[in-house]
Write an enzyme that holds these catalytic residues in place. Structure first.
Site, PDB file in Angstrom:
ATOM      1  N   MET A  14      -0.131   1.151   5.035  1.00 44.41           N
ATOM      2  CA  MET A  14      -0.890   1.551   6.217  1.00 44.41           C
ATOM      3  C   MET A  14      -1.984   0.522   6.495  1.00 44.41           C
ATOM      4  O   MET A  14      -2.540  -0.069   5.577  1.00 44.41           O
ATOM      5  CB  MET A  14      -1.507   2.930   5.973  1.00 44.41           C
ATOM      6  CG  MET A  14      -2.113   3.589   7.198  1.00 44.41           C
ATOM      7  SD  MET A  14      -2.687   5.259   6.800  1.00 44.41           S
ATOM      8  CE  MET A  14      -1.126   6.028   6.345  1.00 44.41           C
ATOM      9  N   ASP A  30      -4.258  -4.800   6.188  1.00 41.07           N
ATOM     10  CA  ASP A  30      -4.691  -5.666   5.098  1.00 41.07           C
ATOM     11  C   ASP A  30      -3.566  -6.629   4.724  1.00 41.07           C
ATOM     12  O   ASP A  30      -2.442  -6.207   4.458  1.00 41.07           O
ATOM     13  CB  ASP A  30      -5.085  -4.821   3.878  1.00 41.07           C
ATOM     14  CG  ASP A  30      -5.707  -5.659   2.768  1.00 41.07           C
ATOM     15  OD1 ASP A  30      -6.231  -6.748   3.066  1.00 41.07           O
ATOM     16  OD2 ASP A  30      -5.667  -5.207   1.608  1.00 41.07           O
ATOM     17  N   HIS A  50      -2.683  -1.111  -3.216  1.00 43.86           N
ATOM     18  CA  HIS A  50      -3.802  -0.201  -3.013  1.00 43.86           C
ATOM     19  C   HIS A  50      -3.581   1.072  -3.833  1.00 43.86           C
ATOM     20  O   HIS A  50      -2.606   1.791  -3.618  1.00 43.86           O
ATOM     21  CB  HIS A  50      -3.940   0.176  -1.532  1.00 43.86           C
ATOM     22  CG  HIS A  50      -4.258  -0.988  -0.655  1.00 43.86           C
ATOM     23  ND1 HIS A  50      -3.984  -0.986   0.701  1.00 43.86           N
ATOM     24  CD2 HIS A  50      -4.825  -2.195  -0.915  1.00 43.86           C
ATOM     25  CE1 HIS A  50      -4.372  -2.137   1.231  1.00 43.86           C
ATOM     26  NE2 HIS A  50      -4.886  -2.886   0.270  1.00 43.86           N
ATOM     27  N   SER A  92       0.857  -1.186   0.000  1.00 43.90           N
ATOM     28  CA  SER A  92       0.000   0.000   0.000  1.00 43.90           C
ATOM     29  C   SER A  92       0.892   1.235   0.000  1.00 43.90           C
ATOM     30  O   SER A  92       1.702   1.396  -0.910  1.00 43.90           O
ATOM     31  CB  SER A  92      -0.956  -0.029   1.205  1.00 43.90           C
ATOM     32  OG  SER A  92      -1.870   1.053   1.153  1.00 43.90           O
ATOM     33  N   THR A  93       0.795   2.089   1.017  1.00 50.33           N
ATOM     34  CA  THR A  93       1.546   3.345   1.042  1.00 50.33           C
ATOM     35  C   THR A  93       3.049   3.088   0.926  1.00 50.33           C
ATOM     36  O   THR A  93       3.616   2.338   1.717  1.00 50.33           O
ATOM     37  CB  THR A  93       1.256   4.103   2.341  1.00 50.33           C
ATOM     38  OG1 THR A  93      -0.157   4.213   2.521  1.00 50.33           O
ATOM     39  CG2 THR A  93       1.882   5.482   2.307  1.00 50.33           C
TER      40      THR A  93
END
Length: 277
Positions: A214, A217, A122, A96-97
């Site tokens: 972050m 997940d 993401h 993600s991030t």
């Protein structure tokens, strides 16, 4: 020099815009109106309109002098060929991030005939196709958005479309990917947890990696994979932009090996090779 509103910088989709800036050698800074906003962005190099003219000029000059970090490049040739449908080991990656840079480093170590690889990163629905093209131009394997029912092949890296569907692994009558409807899982759609959980039936053929991001997940799905016999790798705190997803997975006991980002690509390939032995 581009001045960017802090609200835009805080969006997950901004990571794609930053990669575009870097590829075009465009420098940018967040435009803020108070030091408290600057502190929330976690950077000293901001265009703070509440500061005096001298401080503003100093920050602008520092940003112009700093340049942009180069985009990671593949360390293998860019001639690619996609192999026959594979029933061997599979690599699964969730991020993600900070994940775009991390994925470029991991995929940059993959050869053109790498094991079939599925990725959930993401990102917004409007950016996933551009992200796939960005990866495809900079790494040796072929990278594209996953298509429903597509068989897994060596030399092919499939990225979850940023849509309202989950990317999952289908293991009956060979290995293929499916795009399925469903509610958000762990707050996301597509979800890393959904991808990991779908591979539990063939866990002993799976190598899974969870990278910077972050939230949590992927943590539960990775635990299920490890308990079923998969090899699991997590990015370490020191090299993660956000030690959320890998940290939560490590806390659960889902991570078999925790490594810096520069070591994860080779480690994933070695583990996948052992899974096919």
């Amino acid at each position: 020099m581009a001045l960017i509103a802090p609200e835009l910088v805080a969006q997950p989709e901004f990571e794609m815009m930053e990669m575009l800036f870097r590829s075009l050698s465009v420098r940018w800074m967040p435009l803020v109106f108070s030091r408290s906003n600057a502190a929330r962005l976690g950077t000293q190099l901001v265009a703070d309109l509440s500061s005096d003219d001298v401080s503003l000029q100093q920050n602008l000059r520092a940003r112009l002098a700093s340049g942009n970090a180069p985009m990671p490049r593949a360390n293998t040739g860019l001639l690619r060929s996609v192999g026959q449908p594979s029933d061997d080991g599979v690599i699964l990656i969730g991020s993600s991030t900070g994940g775009i840079d991390a994925l470029l480093q991991v995929l940059g170590s993959f050869p053109e005939d790498c094991p079939p690889t599925l990725i959930v990163q993401h990102t917004g629905a409007a950016f996933s196709s551009g992200l796939a093209r960005l990866f495809d131009r900079n790494v040796a394997p072929q990278v594209r958005e996953a298509r429903d029912g597509e068989p897994l092949r060596r030399g092919s890296v499939l990225l979850a479309p940023g849509s309202d569907q989950h990317l999952v692994l289908h293991t009956r009558q060979g290995q293929s990917c499916r795009l399925v409807e469903g509610p958000r899982v762990s707050g996301h759609r597509p979800s890393v947890d959904a991808l990991f959980a779908s591979a539990v039936p063939i866990a002993k053929k799976v190598t899974a990696a969870i990278l910077t991001g972050m939230g949590r997940d992927g943590a539960d799905g990775m635990l299920a994979l490890r308990q079923a016999g998969a090899r699991t790798i997590g990015q370490n705190r020191a090299t993660s932009v956000v030690y959320g997803m890998p940290g939560q997975a490590a806390e659960l006991g889902a991570v078999g090996s925790e490594l810096p980002i520069g070591d994860i690509g080779p480690a994933v390939l070695r583990a996948a090779q052992r899974n096919t032995a």
